[in-house]
Design an enzyme around this catalytic site. Structure first.
Site, short mmCIF file in Angstrom:
data_model
loop_
_atom_site.label_atom_id
_atom_site.label_comp_id
_atom_site.label_asym_id
_atom_site.label_seq_id
_atom_site.Cartn_x
_atom_site.Cartn_y
_atom_site.Cartn_z
N GLU A 285 38.68 70.81 23.76
CA GLU A 285 38.01 70.64 22.48
C GLU A 285 38.85 71.20 21.33
O GLU A 285 38.98 70.58 20.28
CB GLU A 285 36.64 71.34 22.50
CG GLU A 285 35.67 70.76 23.51
CD GLU A 285 35.71 71.47 24.85
OE1 GLU A 285 34.65 71.59 25.49
OE2 GLU A 285 36.81 71.91 25.26
N CYS B 252 34.21 77.28 23.05
CA CYS B 252 34.42 75.98 22.41
C CYS B 252 33.22 75.60 21.54
O CYS B 252 33.37 74.85 20.57
CB CYS B 252 34.67 74.91 23.47
SG CYS B 252 36.27 75.11 24.28
N SER C 64 59.51 61.69 64.49
CA SER C 64 58.54 61.25 63.50
C SER C 64 59.15 60.88 62.16
O SER C 64 58.44 60.40 61.28
CB SER C 64 57.48 62.34 63.28
OG SER C 64 58.09 63.53 62.79
N ARG D 282 51.11 66.61 45.91
CA ARG D 282 51.43 68.04 45.85
C ARG D 282 51.37 68.57 44.43
O ARG D 282 50.85 69.65 44.17
CB ARG D 282 52.81 68.29 46.44
CG ARG D 282 52.91 68.13 47.95
CD ARG D 282 54.35 68.39 48.42
NE ARG D 282 54.47 68.25 49.87
CZ ARG D 282 55.62 68.36 50.53
NH1 ARG D 282 56.74 68.65 49.86
NH2 ARG D 282 55.66 68.22 51.84
N LEU E 184 57.66 71.89 51.54
CA LEU E 184 56.33 71.92 50.93
C LEU E 184 56.31 72.02 49.42
O LEU E 184 55.24 72.00 48.81
CB LEU E 184 55.47 73.06 51.52
CG LEU E 184 55.27 73.03 53.03
CD1 LEU E 184 54.36 74.18 53.46
CD2 LEU E 184 54.70 71.70 53.49
N ARG F 38 59.12 67.77 44.67
CA ARG F 38 60.44 67.30 44.26
C ARG F 38 60.29 65.96 43.55
O ARG F 38 59.40 65.17 43.87
CB ARG F 38 61.37 67.13 45.47
CG ARG F 38 61.64 68.42 46.22
CD ARG F 38 62.74 68.25 47.27
NE ARG F 38 62.37 67.26 48.29
CZ ARG F 38 61.62 67.54 49.36
NH1 ARG F 38 61.13 68.76 49.54
NH2 ARG F 38 61.34 66.59 50.24
#
Length: 363
Positions: A56, A88, A171, A187, A207, A210
């Site tokens: 606001e 606010c 994998s 992320r 983790l 990037r």
């Protein structure tokens, strides 16, 4: 009753609020559009970071004198308390706002009551405009406020036959580069990214975010019950983002000496006590968690009733054997299945991204 101009402004406010995902915690994401007395846009704003101006105030600064006699359209009920910034409600009153339209009532006892304060000052107030859209955009914070724990998104990548790796354990990479880039967006929108010891040991994941300029790095959390998976030199210890390693409270202190921050938790039935973990995350100001662990950790969260959203990246490939997406969720019969409601299905490169949320249980 809200006007078409106010409805259009609310849609814009919801879009503005989304820009703050990942950078406002422990505060909510909020967007605001100021309409002048003729109903035309005079200014807009959003809450960009904790400690910074609320939406606001940001919008009022952009509008200036054009705000006087106008309408503030905001995704969340204006706050009525003094924290790191002032209330606010007072800013809106001082700016000469004649009407406030907000989508969702504030559920927190400290900040709620803004609508009543505005009405007492002679401001016309309407609530509930596009509430479902605004709730969806602010679901992590609202979940955290209502349940006292972070909102959990479980993300996984699998083949069409539900395999997360081949029979030999390989994998990388089941899904495409486009899907992996999209995970970095998830992320960047999360306060914390969480994996278990199996993923930490097998993949040595980084983790961190990037490829997204200006992203606020999430807290990296590893559940490593016996303190054997996060070893010296692990990628999560590189300083790119803060890292917490959760271990069992009965372990000797010397086995965790190489870790930057350790949370010692009670043991649960199959690992660490997840409720205790979620309580610590909430106290840390974490409102949204991206669960990137494997099938066992995901199963533990599902069994605990702590999965609020599921995002699956499905590659157009078949393996026929290998680890399944989910194990250990405590589901033994079809009637006990965790039923989900699909909210989105979209192509990401060659892959299909499917988003679903748990169905509300019938009483």
């Amino acid at each position: 009753m809200a006007t078409p101009a106010e409805a259009a402004a609310m849609r814009r406010a919801v879009a503005l609020a989304a820009r703050g995902l990942g950078s406002t915690s422990p505060n909510p994401v909020v967007g605001c559009v100021i309409l002048n007395a003729e109903g035309r846009t005079a200014g807009e704003g959003l809450h960009r970071r904790a400690g910074g101006p609320h939406a606001e105030v940001d919008a009022l600064r952009a509008a200036g004198e054009r705000a006087r006699g106008g309408t503030a359209v905001v995704t969340l009920e204006p706050c009525d308390h003094t924290g790191r910034t002032g209330p606010c409600t007072q800013a809106l009153i001082e700016a000469g706002i004649a009407r406030v339209v907000h989508a969702v009532a504030d559920p927190t006892p400290t900040a709620a009551g803004g609508a009543a304060t505005l009405r007492a000052a002679g401001v016309d107030v309407e609530s509930g405009l596009l509430a479902a859209e605004a709730e969806q955009g602010n679901t992590a914070w609202l979940t955290a406020m209502r349940l006292g724990r972070p909102h959990i998104t479980w993300k996984y990548a699998a083949t069409l036959d539900g395999r997360t790796a081949a029979a030999d354990g390989t994998s990388r990479w089941i899904t495409s580069a486009e899907s992996r880039a999209d995970v970095h967006r998830l992320r960047a929108e999360s306060d914390a990214v969480l994996v278990g010891s199996g993923t930490a040991r097998t993949d040595d994941p980084h983790l961190a975010v990037r490829g997204i300029d200006g992203a606020t790095q999430p807290l990296r959390v590893v559940l490593d019950t016996e303190a054997t998976a996060v070893r010296p030199g692990a990628r999560v210890l590189d300083g790119a983002a803060e890292t917490v390693v959760a271990v069992a409270e009965d372990l000797p202190y010397e086995v965790t000496a190489h870790l930057p921050e350790v949370w010692r938790l009670p043991r649960g039935a199959t690992g660490l006590d997840l409720r205790a973990l979620l309580g610590l995350l909430h106290a840390r100001g974490v409102r949204s968690v991206l669960l990137e662990g494997g099938a066992t950790l995901a199963g533990a969260f599902a069994a605990a009733g702590a999965v609020d959203r599921v995002i699956g990246y499905l590659a157009p490939a078949l393996l026929g054997d290998g680890p399944a997406v989910l194990t250990g969720a405590g589901i033994t019969t079809v009637t006990d299945a965790m039923r989900l409601r699909l909210t989105e299905a979209t192509l990401i490169g060659p892959d299909l991204r499917v988003t679903a949320i748990p169905c509300e249980k019938e009483n």
